[in-house]
Design a protein around this motif. Structure first.
Motif, PDB file in Angstrom:
ATOM      1  N   SER A 117       0.859  -1.175   0.000  1.00 17.65           N
ATOM      2  CA  SER A 117       0.000   0.000   0.000  1.00 17.65           C
ATOM      3  C   SER A 117       0.897   1.227   0.000  1.00 17.65           C
ATOM      4  O   SER A 117       1.914   1.252   0.694  1.00 17.65           O
ATOM      5  N   VAL A 118       0.524   2.217  -0.785  1.00 16.46           N
ATOM      6  CA  VAL A 118       1.335   3.431  -0.874  1.00 16.46           C
ATOM      7  C   VAL A 118       0.428   4.636  -1.062  1.00 16.46           C
ATOM      8  O   VAL A 118      -0.572   4.561  -1.772  1.00 16.46           O
ATOM      9  N   GLN A 119       0.760   5.717  -0.380  1.00 17.84           N
ATOM     10  CA  GLN A 119       0.029   6.958  -0.580  1.00 17.84           C
ATOM     11  C   GLN A 119       0.420   7.535  -1.932  1.00 17.84           C
ATOM     12  O   GLN A 119       1.594   7.512  -2.321  1.00 17.84           O
ATOM     13  N   LYS A 120      -0.552   8.060  -2.642  1.00 22.11           N
ATOM     14  CA  LYS A 120      -0.318   8.569  -3.996  1.00 22.11           C
ATOM     15  C   LYS A 120       0.711   9.693  -4.029  1.00 22.11           C
ATOM     16  O   LYS A 120       1.414   9.856  -5.020  1.00 22.11           O
ATOM     17  N   ALA A 121       0.818  10.449  -2.953  1.00 18.37           N
ATOM     18  CA  ALA A 121       1.782  11.556  -2.909  1.00 18.37           C
ATOM     19  C   ALA A 121       3.204  11.084  -2.605  1.00 18.37           C
ATOM     20  O   ALA A 121       4.146  11.867  -2.691  1.00 18.37           O
ATOM     21  N   ASN A 122       3.377   9.818  -2.280  1.00 23.14           N
ATOM     22  CA  ASN A 122       4.689   9.290  -1.905  1.00 23.14           C
ATOM     23  C   ASN A 122       5.548   9.109  -3.157  1.00 23.14           C
ATOM     24  O   ASN A 122       5.162   8.394  -4.091  1.00 23.14           O
ATOM     25  N   TYR A 123       6.719   9.729  -3.168  1.00 30.39           N
ATOM     26  CA  TYR A 123       7.621   9.625  -4.314  1.00 30.39           C
ATOM     27  C   TYR A 123       8.029   8.176  -4.603  1.00 30.39           C
ATOM     28  O   TYR A 123       8.417   7.835  -5.715  1.00 30.39           O
ATOM     29  N   ALA A 124       7.956   7.293  -3.605  1.00 31.35           N
ATOM     30  CA  ALA A 124       8.341   5.892  -3.796  1.00 31.35           C
ATOM     31  C   ALA A 124       7.406   5.167  -4.754  1.00 31.35           C
ATOM     32  O   ALA A 124       7.762   4.118  -5.302  1.00 31.35           O
ATOM     33  N   MET A 125       6.230   5.711  -4.998  1.00 32.04           N
ATOM     34  CA  MET A 125       5.288   5.072  -5.911  1.00 32.04           C
ATOM     35  C   MET A 125       5.930   4.852  -7.282  1.00 32.04           C
ATOM     36  O   MET A 125       5.692   3.843  -7.933  1.00 32.04           O
ATOM     37  N   HIS A 126       6.767   5.773  -7.705  1.00 31.18           N
ATOM     38  CA  HIS A 126       7.446   5.644  -8.997  1.00 31.18           C
ATOM     39  C   HIS A 126       8.401   4.457  -8.993  1.00 31.18           C
ATOM     40  O   HIS A 126       8.513   3.739  -9.986  1.00 31.18           O
ATOM     41  N   MET A 127       9.089   4.228  -7.881  1.00 29.77           N
ATOM     42  CA  MET A 127       9.976   3.066  -7.775  1.00 29.77           C
ATOM     43  C   MET A 127       9.164   1.782  -7.881  1.00 29.77           C
ATOM     44  O   MET A 127       9.560   0.844  -8.552  1.00 29.77           O
ATOM     45  N   TYR A 128       8.011   1.760  -7.217  1.00 27.44           N
ATOM     46  CA  TYR A 128       7.172   0.563  -7.262  1.00 27.44           C
ATOM     47  C   TYR A 128       6.694   0.284  -8.690  1.00 27.44           C
ATOM     48  O   TYR A 128       6.709  -0.854  -9.145  1.00 27.44           O
TER      49      TYR A 128
END
Length: 149
Positions: A117-128
């Motif tokens: 689960s990841v918050q949409k504002a989290n920059y890590a989403m791009h890594m995922y």
């Protein structure tokens, strides 16, 4: 991760909490709330896996998975993933290395997929996304993502 290192997961769980720019960090006691504590409580069960990134013998990051009914839960046969690096070690590719190693380890363990689960504002989403995770469901603030293994 060795059993004697399990207490480090408290530090990494706290670091895994996404804090938007300009927001104050919550009190460290937040990790004792049931919805967060389940990520590390009694860690070391049969399905629990954790990898640590070290620099000169100091743990600077961790990625761990376990089957749990967390924010990213998609099924009883799918482990959920958490990853964290101490702030000064972020954006250096260490998380990507940890992610690749964990995905391989989960595949070798026989899992078909992994979720997070990841918050949409989290920059890590791009890594995922780069690691092959795809959004399975979402609400206005966060996504549950799944990666086939």
């Amino acid at each position: 991760m060795k059993p004697e290192e399990y207490p480090l997961l408290s530090d990494f769980l706290y670091e895994a909490i996404f804090i938007p720019v300009g927001m104050q960090k919550p009190n460290r006691t937040i990790i004792h709330q049931p919805e967060l504590a389940l990520y590390i409580e009694d860690f070391g069960q049969a399905d629990d896996i954790c990898l640590i990134a070290e620099i000169q013998g100091k743990a600077i990051g961790a990625i761990w998975s376990r089957i749990m009914n967390d924010y990213g839960h998609v099924g009883e046969d799918t482990p959920s993933l958490a990853i964290a690096l101490f702030e000064e070690y972020r954006n250096q590719g260490i998380g990507t290395v940890l992610m690749k190693a964990m995905l391989q380890k989960l595949k070798e363990a026989g899992y078909r997929q992994v979720s997070l689960s990841v918050q949409k504002a989290n920059y890590a989403m791009h890594m995922y996304e780069k690691a092959g995770f795809r959004t399975m469901r979402e609400n206005p603030e966060e996504c549950v993502m799944v990666r086939e293994l």
